[in-house]
Write a protein that holds these residues in place. Structure first.
Motif, PDB file in Angstrom:
ATOM      1  N   TYR A 334     -32.243 -15.266 -10.652  1.00 14.64           N
ATOM      2  CA  TYR A 334     -32.455 -16.211  -9.345  1.00 14.64           C
ATOM      3  C   TYR A 334     -31.762 -17.270  -9.635  1.00 14.64           C
ATOM      4  N   PRO A 335     -30.800 -17.807  -8.667  1.00 18.49           N
ATOM      5  CA  PRO A 335     -29.838 -19.000  -8.859  1.00 18.49           C
ATOM      6  C   PRO A 335     -30.407 -20.360  -8.442  1.00 18.49           C
ATOM      7  N   ALA A 341     -34.158 -23.355 -19.492  1.00 16.00           N
ATOM      8  CA  ALA A 341     -34.999 -22.802 -20.697  1.00 16.00           C
ATOM      9  C   ALA A 341     -35.558 -21.535 -20.020  1.00 16.00           C
ATOM     10  N   LEU A 342     -35.907 -20.636 -20.841  1.00 11.39           N
ATOM     11  CA  LEU A 342     -36.636 -19.080 -20.525  1.00 11.39           C
ATOM     12  C   LEU A 342     -38.041 -19.336 -21.168  1.00 11.39           C
ATOM     13  N   ARG A 383     -35.572 -24.571 -28.193  1.00  9.76           N
ATOM     14  CA  ARG A 383     -34.379 -25.151 -27.618  1.00  9.76           C
ATOM     15  C   ARG A 383     -33.965 -24.087 -26.548  1.00  9.76           C
ATOM     16  N   ILE A 384     -34.469 -22.841 -26.590  1.00  6.01           N
ATOM     17  CA  ILE A 384     -34.053 -21.929 -25.475  1.00  6.01           C
ATOM     18  C   ILE A 384     -35.279 -21.429 -24.940  1.00  6.01           C
ATOM     19  N   PHE A 385     -36.410 -20.987 -25.708  1.00  2.66           N
ATOM     20  CA  PHE A 385     -37.700 -20.557 -25.109  1.00  2.66           C
ATOM     21  C   PHE A 385     -38.816 -21.613 -25.272  1.00  2.66           C
ATOM     22  N   ASP A 386     -38.973 -22.112 -24.122  1.00  3.24           N
ATOM     23  CA  ASP A 386     -39.952 -23.251 -23.881  1.00  3.24           C
ATOM     24  C   ASP A 386     -40.644 -23.216 -22.523  1.00  3.24           C
ATOM     25  N   PHE A 394     -36.694 -19.586 -14.323  1.00  4.74           N
ATOM     26  CA  PHE A 394     -36.171 -20.039 -15.631  1.00  4.74           C
ATOM     27  C   PHE A 394     -34.509 -20.110 -15.242  1.00  4.74           C
ATOM     28  N   ALA A 395     -33.870 -20.546 -16.197  1.00  2.00           N
ATOM     29  CA  ALA A 395     -32.518 -20.733 -16.308  1.00  2.00           C
ATOM     30  C   ALA A 395     -31.688 -19.260 -15.598  1.00  2.00           C
TER      31      ALA A 395
END
Length: 442
Positions: A334-335, A341-342, A383-386, A394-395
């Protein structure tokens, strides 16, 4: 037999839902304005079908726009069909009122606006009294068939969506109140000496226009100034190297255009160059190892900014391309997101995404995906999964579905997202920064 009505935001999404549900729910029959099988009725809006308005008895007609009739704050809001889509609204309402339809699923876009579109349709269909049919929410992050089926297995309750629904409705009503009162006040002010000078005001329009005006004023007031830089070439045993003069005593001042390496007159620049020309330099050199991590994953704003810088795409073009990659090609998540983050439980999906890229046959992407898998780069990282940095969405990342038949522009944007997705898992870049100062005594 009772049935569930699924209301999507667009016809294309309704068709995707039907295709995804057919293997598990049975074949659908296509009708003029909906799809139907023994379990589901699937129909769609075409964006907003209903809009809010002040009740007739509280409306102030244009001829009476004056400060005496402000503010306009009706005690409640009526609903009216959007003129261009009345037939579609009637078709959706007809399905919602069917006696064999006992519950509804809101399958509009997963966001505040999608929530509002459905809630207003539901309210309009109920008329003076609510429909009284239970509602559940389909919340999709991507449009792949498996993601749609997973979404139906994890439908959200109406209570879970109450906060978002209230936010959507209050934002809509606040926009109406700001627009109607601001527009009538400014129109009355500008028409005070006679005539009628419509001056529109809006919650988004007015501050955005103000930013544009302020920037334009700065541009018009800008006065260009010439400055000079002194460049030199030094010879060393290993070869020549370029250098640029700077003033070691320079300090910041009120002059925002001043720099340590700028000289404001040609005479001073020529004097500096002549004073050191042909003379030997004393060299000091300092090297420091440093690292640089990849930028974070894309949200919509950062994607629009990057696509503009790299390809010259406007923000509108980037959104349209991302929406196409999401809805039509099922290639991106989804944009319309503000998260970079994921979710913390998304590590396995990230690995599957790398596996898809490695096996996709896309030669410019597959080797890098394979490197990440072979070196176990895809692992938990705050840094990525939070979870604390993920709200409704999410991102923007690639889905598990490899795209095909992309246009040149779509391919560029898809590659941009994939490169960022892969880069964020790779180790930080390591390099050495060397500062060499060559001092020449005049």
């Amino acid at each position: 037999m009772t049935k569930t009505l699924v209301i999507a935001e667009k016809p294309s999404v309704a068709q995707d839902i039907v295709r995804a549900l057919t293997p598990v729910a049975g074949k659908f029959d296509k009708h003029d304005d909906h799809f139907e099988n023994d379990r589901y009725v699937v129909t769609s809006a075409v964006g907003h079908l209903v809009e809010i308005q002040a009740p007739e008895e509280f409306d102030v007609k244009r001829g009476k726009w004056s400060f005496a009739h402000l503010p306009v704050i009706p005690p409640y809001f009526d609903l009216k069909p959007v003129d261009k889509t009345k037939s579609r609204l009637n078709a959706v309402v007809k399905q919602a009122k069917r006696k064999d339809v006992t519950d509804l699923i809101n399958a509009c876009d997963a966001g505040r606006e999608g929530e509002l579109i459905f809630r207003l349709i539901e309210q309009y269909a109920g008329g003076s009294k609510p429909l009284g049919k239970p509602v559940k929410r389909l919340w999709l992050q991507s449009m792949t068939p498996q993601a749609i089926r997973d979404g139906f297995d994890a439908l959200r309750t109406e209570q879970q969506m109450a906060g978002l629904a209230s936010a959507a409705r209050s934002r809509s009503e606040a926009d109406w109140l700001v627009g109607i009162n601001g527009t009538r006040a400014m129109t009355a002010f500008n028409s005070r000496d006679g005539g009628f000078f419509l001056t529109t005001v809006g919650r988004v329009q007015t501050p955005t226009l103000s930013l544009v005006v302020e920037r334009e004023e700065k541009i018009r007031k800008f006065i260009s100034r010439d400055y000079w830089e002194i460049h030199a070439t030094f010879g060393a045993q290993a070869g020549e190297y370029p250098a640029k003069w700077f003033d070691p005593k320079w300090k910041k001042s009120e002059d925002v255009e001043a720099r340590a390496d700028r000289v404001w007159s040609a005479a001073e620049a020529t004097a500096i160059a002549n004073a050191v020309r042909g003379k030997q330099a004393t060299v000091t050199e300092e090297s420091k190892p440093t690292t640089q991590a990849s930028p974070l994953l894309f949200d919509l704003t950062s994607l629009q900014r990057e696509a503009n810088g790299k390809f010259g795409f406007s923000a509108k073009t980037t959104l349209a391309l991302a929406q196409s990659l999401y809805e039509r090609h099922k290639a991106l998540t989804y944009p319309r997101t503000d998260s970079r983050a994921l979710p913390e439980d998304y590590v396995p999906v990230a690995k599957q995404t790398f596996e898809m890229l490695a096996d996709s046959g896309m030669r410019h992407l597959a080797p890098h995906a394979l490197t990440a898998l072979n070196n176990n780069y895809v692992r938990p990282s705050k840094r990525i999964f939070d979870n604390s940095k993920v709200s409704d969405h999410f991102a923007i990342i690639p889905t598990l579905q490899a795209p095909s038949g992309l246009s040149e522009a779509e391919q560029k944007l898809y590659d941009l997202v994939v490169h960022r997705f892969m880069a964020v898992f790779f180790p930080s870049a390591e390099y050495t920064v060397t500062t060499r100062i060559s001092t020449v005594a005049p």
